[in-house]
Design a protein around this motif. Sequence first.
Motif, PDB file in Angstrom:
ATOM      1  N   ILE A  66       0.845  -1.202   0.000  1.00 18.92           N
ATOM      2  CA  ILE A  66       0.000   0.000   0.000  1.00 18.92           C
ATOM      3  C   ILE A  66       0.877   1.246   0.000  1.00 18.92           C
ATOM      4  O   ILE A  66       0.644   2.204  -0.742  1.00 18.92           O
ATOM      5  CB  ILE A  66      -0.926   0.005   1.242  1.00 18.92           C
ATOM      6  N   SER A  67       1.949   1.176   0.823  1.00 18.69           N
ATOM      7  CA  SER A  67       2.882   2.297   0.877  1.00 18.69           C
ATOM      8  C   SER A  67       3.452   2.599  -0.510  1.00 18.69           C
ATOM      9  O   SER A  67       3.562   3.758  -0.925  1.00 18.69           O
ATOM     10  CB  SER A  67       3.990   1.965   1.868  1.00 18.69           C
ATOM     11  N   ILE A  68       3.799   1.525  -1.253  1.00 18.88           N
ATOM     12  CA  ILE A  68       4.382   1.732  -2.600  1.00 18.88           C
ATOM     13  C   ILE A  68       3.363   2.380  -3.531  1.00 18.88           C
ATOM     14  O   ILE A  68       3.695   3.300  -4.282  1.00 18.88           O
ATOM     15  CB  ILE A  68       4.885   0.390  -3.165  1.00 18.88           C
ATOM     16  N   ILE A  69       2.114   1.922  -3.433  1.00 22.41           N
ATOM     17  CA  ILE A  69       1.090   2.506  -4.316  1.00 22.41           C
ATOM     18  C   ILE A  69       0.912   3.989  -4.018  1.00 22.41           C
ATOM     19  O   ILE A  69       0.933   4.830  -4.925  1.00 22.41           O
ATOM     20  CB  ILE A  69      -0.261   1.771  -4.134  1.00 22.41           C
ATOM     21  N   ILE A  70       0.811   4.317  -2.712  1.00 19.66           N
ATOM     22  CA  ILE A  70       0.613   5.730  -2.355  1.00 19.66           C
ATOM     23  C   ILE A  70       1.792   6.575  -2.828  1.00 19.66           C
ATOM     24  O   ILE A  70       1.634   7.629  -3.458  1.00 19.66           O
ATOM     25  CB  ILE A  70       0.427   5.876  -0.826  1.00 19.66           C
ATOM     26  N   ARG A  71       3.020   6.074  -2.565  1.00 20.70           N
ATOM     27  CA  ARG A  71       4.216   6.808  -2.996  1.00 20.70           C
ATOM     28  C   ARG A  71       4.200   7.035  -4.503  1.00 20.70           C
ATOM     29  O   ARG A  71       4.486   8.137  -4.980  1.00 20.70           O
ATOM     30  CB  ARG A  71       5.477   6.004  -2.647  1.00 20.70           C
ATOM     31  N   SER A  72       3.887   5.968  -5.249  1.00 22.01           N
ATOM     32  CA  SER A  72       3.911   6.079  -6.708  1.00 22.01           C
ATOM     33  C   SER A  72       2.975   7.173  -7.173  1.00 22.01           C
ATOM     34  O   SER A  72       3.362   8.049  -7.954  1.00 22.01           O
ATOM     35  CB  SER A  72       3.493   4.763  -7.361  1.00 22.01           C
ATOM     36  N   VAL A  73       1.743   7.119  -6.638  1.00 22.76           N
ATOM     37  CA  VAL A  73       0.743   8.090  -7.113  1.00 22.76           C
ATOM     38  C   VAL A  73       1.206   9.514  -6.813  1.00 22.76           C
ATOM     39  O   VAL A  73       1.197  10.395  -7.693  1.00 22.76           O
ATOM     40  CB  VAL A  73      -0.625   7.808  -6.452  1.00 22.76           C
ATOM     41  N   ILE A  74       1.683   9.736  -5.580  1.00 22.19           N
ATOM     42  CA  ILE A  74       2.107  11.093  -5.217  1.00 22.19           C
ATOM     43  C   ILE A  74       3.293  11.534  -6.082  1.00 22.19           C
ATOM     44  O   ILE A  74       3.307  12.641  -6.639  1.00 22.19           O
ATOM     45  CB  ILE A  74       2.485  11.156  -3.726  1.00 22.19           C
ATOM     46  N   LEU A  75       4.277  10.625  -6.229  1.00 19.99           N
ATOM     47  CA  LEU A  75       5.474  11.019  -6.981  1.00 19.99           C
ATOM     48  C   LEU A  75       5.166  11.260  -8.457  1.00 19.99           C
ATOM     49  O   LEU A  75       5.746  12.162  -9.072  1.00 19.99           O
ATOM     50  CB  LEU A  75       6.568   9.955  -6.844  1.00 19.99           C
ATOM     51  N   ILE A  76       4.250  10.465  -9.009  1.00 25.39           N
ATOM     52  CA  ILE A  76       3.870  10.699 -10.409  1.00 25.39           C
ATOM     53  C   ILE A  76       3.288  12.094 -10.561  1.00 25.39           C
ATOM     54  O   ILE A  76       3.664  12.855 -11.459  1.00 25.39           O
ATOM     55  CB  ILE A  76       2.835   9.645 -10.879  1.00 25.39           C
ATOM     56  N   THR A  77       2.397  12.453  -9.610  1.00 23.16           N
ATOM     57  CA  THR A  77       1.776  13.778  -9.689  1.00 23.16           C
ATOM     58  C   THR A  77       2.831  14.876  -9.583  1.00 23.16           C
ATOM     59  O   THR A  77       2.861  15.812 -10.389  1.00 23.16           O
ATOM     60  CB  THR A  77       0.762  13.945  -8.543  1.00 23.16           C
ATOM     61  N   VAL A  78       3.714  14.722  -8.564  1.00 26.81           N
ATOM     62  CA  VAL A  78       4.743  15.750  -8.355  1.00 26.81           C
ATOM     63  C   VAL A  78       5.638  15.886  -9.582  1.00 26.81           C
ATOM     64  O   VAL A  78       5.883  16.983 -10.103  1.00 26.81           O
ATOM     65  CB  VAL A  78       5.581  15.399  -7.100  1.00 26.81           C
ATOM     66  N   LEU A  79       6.097  14.732 -10.096  1.00 27.49           N
ATOM     67  CA  LEU A  79       6.999  14.728 -11.245  1.00 27.49           C
ATOM     68  C   LEU A  79       6.323  15.374 -12.450  1.00 27.49           C
ATOM     69  O   LEU A  79       6.922  16.183 -13.169  1.00 27.49           O
ATOM     70  CB  LEU A  79       7.384  13.287 -11.562  1.00 27.49           C
ATOM     71  N   PHE A  80       5.039  15.034 -12.631  1.00 23.84           N
ATOM     72  CA  PHE A  80       4.289  15.585 -13.764  1.00 23.84           C
ATOM     73  C   PHE A  80       4.269  17.116 -13.716  1.00 23.84           C
ATOM     74  O   PHE A  80       4.580  17.789 -14.691  1.00 23.84           O
ATOM     75  CB  PHE A  80       2.859  15.030 -13.735  1.00 23.84           C
TER      76      PHE A  80
END
Lengths: 285, 67
Positions: free
Chosen positions: A5-19
């Motif tokens: 779950i931690s990985i999923i949350i991190r991925s989503v946040i980082l994708i948004t930030v990176l975008f």
Amino acid sequence: MPEWISIIIRSVILITVLFFFVKWLGAKQLSQLNIFETISGIVLGGIAAFHTVDPYNSFYYALLAMFVWFIAAFTIEKLSLKSKRIRDFTDGKSTVFIQNGKVMEENLKKEGYSTDDLLEKLRNNDQFLVSDVEFAVLEPTGELNVLPKRENRPITLKDLNITPAPDKEPQTVIADGNILLEPLANASLNPTWLEAELEKQNVTIDNVFLGQVDHQGQLFLDLYDDHIAVPEPAQSALLLASMKKCQADLELFALATDNPQAKELYDRNQKRLQEAVRRMEPYLK
Amino acid sequence: MTVGSQVKTCYATLKSIEAGLDLLQASTTEQGLKTTIDETSRLIKIARQDIHQQIIHIDKQEPQYKS
């Protein structure tokens, strides 16, 4: 919290930030990036990737590091827009390879280009003979831009002393069966005109896939139903043709008549028509 | 077809050209084209009036072919 779950949350946040970071850094093509922009792009991606798959690292460190790299890249980009000197440093300068038809060997050596590299780049620009080239410059992006000698440049209407009719961009007024109001207004037309025009061609708006108006106000339509034949816009061609026909008729009358007065009259008007055709031809073609 | 009717056909074509130019004038927004049409349609108008005089003349000469 389970790791996945931690990985999923991190991925989503980082994708948004990176975008958003990449969006704010500007919409340049990958090939147009300078060295610094390339590096910061890679590092931003690297940080994001690294912290996504490793749930034991502190997530705030990831955000902090990304933010610092983003700020650095952003500042340098804004500064280089302001100052030519910083721009020369970050983007690099262009190097002249051929000037006045002569190859600058020093500059070739400085950029690490061999004769073969230069010839290859010239061939990329459709120049197979160095003697055809007046000027060639290597841009900071590694692209070679070539100015051929005057006699080898493609011919233009200016060279031929022809004045073309000014041309404006066409407007797409119907897309997928919907009227687009803004382009229609840009062409100074209104929906009532469009409906009348559609009625003239005997099609309904739902059947139109694409409709474009050219600068003369002629409407071109592409229909969903490809079996229905739509007449191509031929208004102006018809006008020109009838002008030419009339001129030819008058010329014929002038030749056929024996009366010198009538001959003179037909000839005079034939010349007027000729002048009219000459004036209108560039617009009606 | 007599010469008279040929000239009349030509006169009709001239009228149609004039109308066509007017139509184009109304539908375009381009300034250069508008002025060119102005000049051209003046030329066509003079030619049309000239031909009209000729038609009257022809009709007078050969009243038996008057249509």
